[in-house]
Write a protein that holds these residues in place. Structure first.
Motif, PDB file in Angstrom:
ATOM      1  N   ILE A  37     -37.829-129.825 -26.309  1.00  0.00           N
ATOM      2  CA  ILE A  37     -38.121-130.533 -24.880  1.00  0.00           C
ATOM      3  C   ILE A  37     -37.939-129.314 -23.699  1.00  0.00           C
ATOM      4  CG2 ILE A  37     -36.538-131.523 -22.933  1.00  0.00           C
ATOM      5  CD1 ILE A  37     -35.398-133.408 -25.619  1.00  0.00           C
ATOM      6  N   TYR A  38     -37.306-128.492 -24.062  1.00  0.00           N
ATOM      7  CA  TYR A  38     -37.244-127.221 -22.807  1.00  0.00           C
ATOM      8  C   TYR A  38     -38.632-126.675 -22.264  1.00  0.00           C
ATOM      9  CZ  TYR A  38     -34.373-123.515 -20.482  1.00  0.00           C
ATOM     10  OH  TYR A  38     -33.970-122.778 -19.433  1.00  0.00           O
ATOM     11  N   ASP A  39     -38.818-126.525 -21.036  1.00  0.00           N
ATOM     12  CA  ASP A  39     -39.877-126.404 -20.617  1.00  0.00           C
ATOM     13  C   ASP A  39     -39.594-124.865 -19.625  1.00  0.00           C
ATOM     14  OD1 ASP A  39     -42.186-125.668 -18.995  1.00  0.00           O
ATOM     15  OD2 ASP A  39     -42.264-128.060 -18.428  1.00  0.00           O
TER      16      ASP A  39
ATOM     17  N   ASN B 186     -34.076-128.215 -16.189  1.00  0.00           N
ATOM     18  CA  ASN B 186     -34.044-128.290 -17.692  1.00  0.00           C
ATOM     19  C   ASN B 186     -32.890-129.253 -18.223  1.00  0.00           C
ATOM     20  OD1 ASN B 186     -36.577-127.410 -19.610  1.00  0.00           O
ATOM     21  ND2 ASN B 186     -36.202-125.610 -18.327  1.00  0.00           N
TER      22      ASN B 186
ATOM     23  N   ARG C 136     -31.160-130.962 -16.441  1.00  0.00           N
ATOM     24  CA  ARG C 136     -31.158-132.644 -15.829  1.00  0.00           C
ATOM     25  C   ARG C 136     -32.047-133.429 -16.892  1.00  0.00           C
ATOM     26  NH1 ARG C 136     -31.509-130.129 -10.725  1.00  0.00           N
ATOM     27  NH2 ARG C 136     -33.666-130.038 -10.764  1.00  0.00           N
ATOM     28  N   VAL C 137     -33.039-132.781 -17.409  1.00  0.00           N
ATOM     29  CA  VAL C 137     -33.808-133.488 -18.383  1.00  0.00           C
ATOM     30  C   VAL C 137     -33.177-133.641 -19.907  1.00  0.00           C
ATOM     31  CG1 VAL C 137     -35.670-133.301 -19.980  1.00  0.00           C
ATOM     32  CG2 VAL C 137     -36.104-132.707 -17.576  1.00  0.00           C
TER      33      VAL C 137
ATOM     34  N   GLU D 204     -30.668-136.506 -20.431  1.00  0.00           N
ATOM     35  CA  GLU D 204     -31.069-137.987 -20.860  1.00  0.00           C
ATOM     36  C   GLU D 204     -31.140-138.296 -22.346  1.00  0.00           C
ATOM     37  OE1 GLU D 204     -34.790-138.527 -19.057  1.00  0.00           O
ATOM     38  OE2 GLU D 204     -34.292-138.443 -16.905  1.00  0.00           O
ATOM     39  N   TYR D 205     -31.260-136.989 -22.868  1.00  0.00           N
ATOM     40  CA  TYR D 205     -31.193-136.939 -24.453  1.00  0.00           C
ATOM     41  C   TYR D 205     -29.880-136.832 -25.114  1.00  0.00           C
ATOM     42  CZ  TYR D 205     -36.470-136.630 -23.967  1.00  0.00           C
ATOM     43  OH  TYR D 205     -37.738-136.850 -23.612  1.00  0.00           O
TER      44      TYR D 205
ATOM     45  N   ARG E 112     -32.892-141.187 -26.402  1.00  0.00           N
ATOM     46  CA  ARG E 112     -32.610-140.728 -24.999  1.00  0.00           C
ATOM     47  C   ARG E 112     -32.136-142.437 -24.333  1.00  0.00           C
ATOM     48  NH1 ARG E 112     -38.273-139.397 -21.712  1.00  0.00           N
ATOM     49  NH2 ARG E 112     -37.493-138.229 -19.667  1.00  0.00           N
TER      50      ARG E 112
ATOM     51  N   SER F  56     -27.737-131.566 -23.205  1.00  0.00           N
ATOM     52  CA  SER F  56     -27.400-130.597 -21.962  1.00  0.00           C
ATOM     53  C   SER F  56     -25.975-129.827 -22.431  1.00  0.00           C
ATOM     54  CB  SER F  56     -27.289-131.221 -20.677  1.00  0.00           C
ATOM     55  OG  SER F  56     -26.011-132.381 -20.594  1.00  0.00           O
TER      56      SER F  56
END
Length: 523
Positions: free
Chosen positions: A37-39, A47, A49-50, A53-54, A68, A309
């Motif tokens: 997932i990490y961008d 990252n 914050r994304v 959700e998971y 998610r 997170s």
């Protein structure tokens, strides 16, 4: 297994020995998911914050799951069934595969449903998918459950056996009955004569539903079910031995350091070893906290899901150097579980229906940090050293754990006291006995030296107020204090005066030591 009711009865994590292996796998796949997932084009905060959700979830829908939380709905993407079996027979994995088949039909968001094995499974030349097709066309295991239910209804004695009190591990059918009962009525806590019919009805309904659901499984959904393929030293393998999971996790930690742009100084082997134990310790804390707050999880006021997170924070925090005792404590729990597995594997007495080994290892695995320190002090009372990499062997002599500690758990006829710090037995005179790892090695020590080590262990001063006698392999001693006095001043840490010596002794309640053989005769 229930998504609607978060009752802890569906939580096999309270079986710490089995949970330990699947917990490691959960950590491994949580890291993998974070790296997917990490961008790197986004900031750390973006990252996180994304990742918020998971989630990863231990022992609920499955042994562990990844999904998610989106628009106030939990979507499950991957479910993982973990089987730590030594058998290669495919039929021994039927229950796991049937469970995965049920999930892929009932949960349209699933992308994959994996079976993890610790030994190579022999499917007799079939692919896993072909074996599943055959399995769902005639689910013998599910039909046998229905036959067992019918048998219990027709035979009152067999029905009574289902709710009669037993020591040792409950058989799988009884566990399924209890789960089905609590799914039907969350106020129930155990099988009784009054609710056994309700439990049988509930399990029958669940089983018939599962048979109906999997019978219509399409090919594309069957294809979602597979044995997980590991990469071990670059070689693909459809199973992974328990002892090799650590190397996979450490490799993924190494990948995370590079992918997340962390300090290359963290790539040292010492750091990887510590980070590995740190992650397992954090997960252990989560499981213990769940157990301590059982009512809140049962009511749904607390969520068992772990946001990725948070796992990211575990991966990247800088304070692991200050938490060594937590690492070593978790390692000690692992060693207890590992030695007990080997002990059970070599046992030829076949008294599993009464042996409380699983209950004892569960008790140890669920201990908080402070509880574990007290347990170690009482179980190894002649070892007064703090936890460190140098002292693990002092606490964990394999021979001493096997006999008297594990031998006692297996052979002592009465249950230990569940609410005590140590593995404790109380006789009819209410004398309290602690099962220990005390062994007299006549080449290195004598009874006075063992007793002086006990007296010198300051961690025991308050703990021993509730106890009367240590159970050992080969030491009999009516008074630890009197025996220690034979050595004179050597057992006093600061022994420059008689006053200090008397003050030191005054802190320790006098206790005795008995051999396991004598205790079993006495009890």
């Amino acid at each position: 297994m229930s998504k609607e009711n978060p009752g802890v009865i569906f939580d096999a994590s309270n079986s710490w020995n089995g949970y330990n292996h699947q917990g490691k796998l959960a950590i491994l796949f949580a890291i993998k998911q974070i790296l997917d997932i990490y961008d790197n084009t986004l900031s750390i905060d973006a990252n996180k914050r994304v990742l918020e959700e998971y989630f990863i979830e231990i022992e609920y829908v499955e042994d562990f799951s990844i999904g998610r939380h989106l628009n106030n709905v939990d979507e499950y993407y991957y479910v993982h069934q973990v089987k730590n079996h030594t058998t290669r027979n495919a039929s021994d994995y039927d229950s796991a595969l049937l469970g995965l088949a049920y999930h892929v039909e009932a949960m349209p968001t699933l992308r994959n449903a994996y079976l993890h094995a610790t030994t190579e499974i022999d499917f007799k030349g079939k692919t896993v998918q072909d074996y599943i097709k055959q399995l769902i066309s005639s689910p013998v295991e599910l039909k046998n459950i229905l036959l067992r239910i019918d048998e219990a209804r027709r035979d009152g004695n067999k029905k009574q056996e289902l709710y009669a009190k037993h020591n040792g591990r409950p058989e799988n059918f009884i566990s399924k009955l209890k789960k089905a009962l609590i799914e039907a009525d969350s106020s129930q806590e155990k099988l009784t004569a009054e609710n056994i019919d309700t439990a049988l009805d509930a399990l029958e309904g669940e089983t018939n539903k599962q048979i109906a659901v999997i019978s219509s499984l399409s090919q594309d959904k069957i294809d979602k079910i597979s044995l997980y393929q590991y990469q071990l030293a670059g070689i693909p393998q459809s199973y992974c031995e328990v002892e090799r999971i650590a190397e996979l996790i450490k490799e993924e930690i190494r990948n995370s350091i590079q992918h997340l742009g962390l300090s290359p100084l963290w790539l040292s082997q010492r750091y990887l070893d510590q980070r590995y134990l740190f992650l397992l310790g954090k997960l252990d804390e989560h499981i213990i906290e769940r157990d301590l707050n059982y009512p809140l999880y049962k009511s749904g006021d607390l969520d068992r899901k772990i946001n990725l997170s948070l796992v990211y924070d575990w991966l990247t925090c800088n304070d692991i150097e200050t938490a060594d005792e937590y690492f070593y404590q978790f390692k000690l729990k692992e060693i207890f579980a590992s030695i007990s597995n080997r002990f059970c594997g070599r046992c030829s007495i076949s008294k599993c229906d009464t042996c409380l080994m699983t209950s004892a290892i569960n008790k140890i695995g669920q201990m908080s940090f402070d509880e574990m320190k007290q347990f170690l002090s009482l179980t190894s009372p002649n070892n007064g050293k703090e936890l460190s990499v140098a002292t693990i062997s002092n606490y964990m002599n394999r021979s001493y754990i096997a006999n008297p500690f594990l031998t006692g758990i297996r052979d002592i006829s009465r249950p230990f006291e569940a609410d005590k710090h140590a593995i404790t037995y109380i006789d009819k005179e209410t004398v309290q006995y602690i099962l220990t790892t005390i062994v007299l090695d006549e080449l290195l020590e004598d009874t006075p030296s063992i007793c002086s080590d006990i007296v010198s262990n300051k961690a025991l001063y308050e703990l021993l107020m509730d106890y009367d006698c240590f159970i050992s392999r080969n030491v009999n001693c009516p008074s630890v204090l009197n025996e220690a006095m034979k050595i004179g001043k050597k057992f006093i840490e600061n022994n420059d005066s008689e006053r200090q010596k008397s003050e030191h002794i005054a802190h320790l309640k006098d206790v005795s030591i008995i051999t396991l053989t004598d205790f079993m005769t006495k009890i």
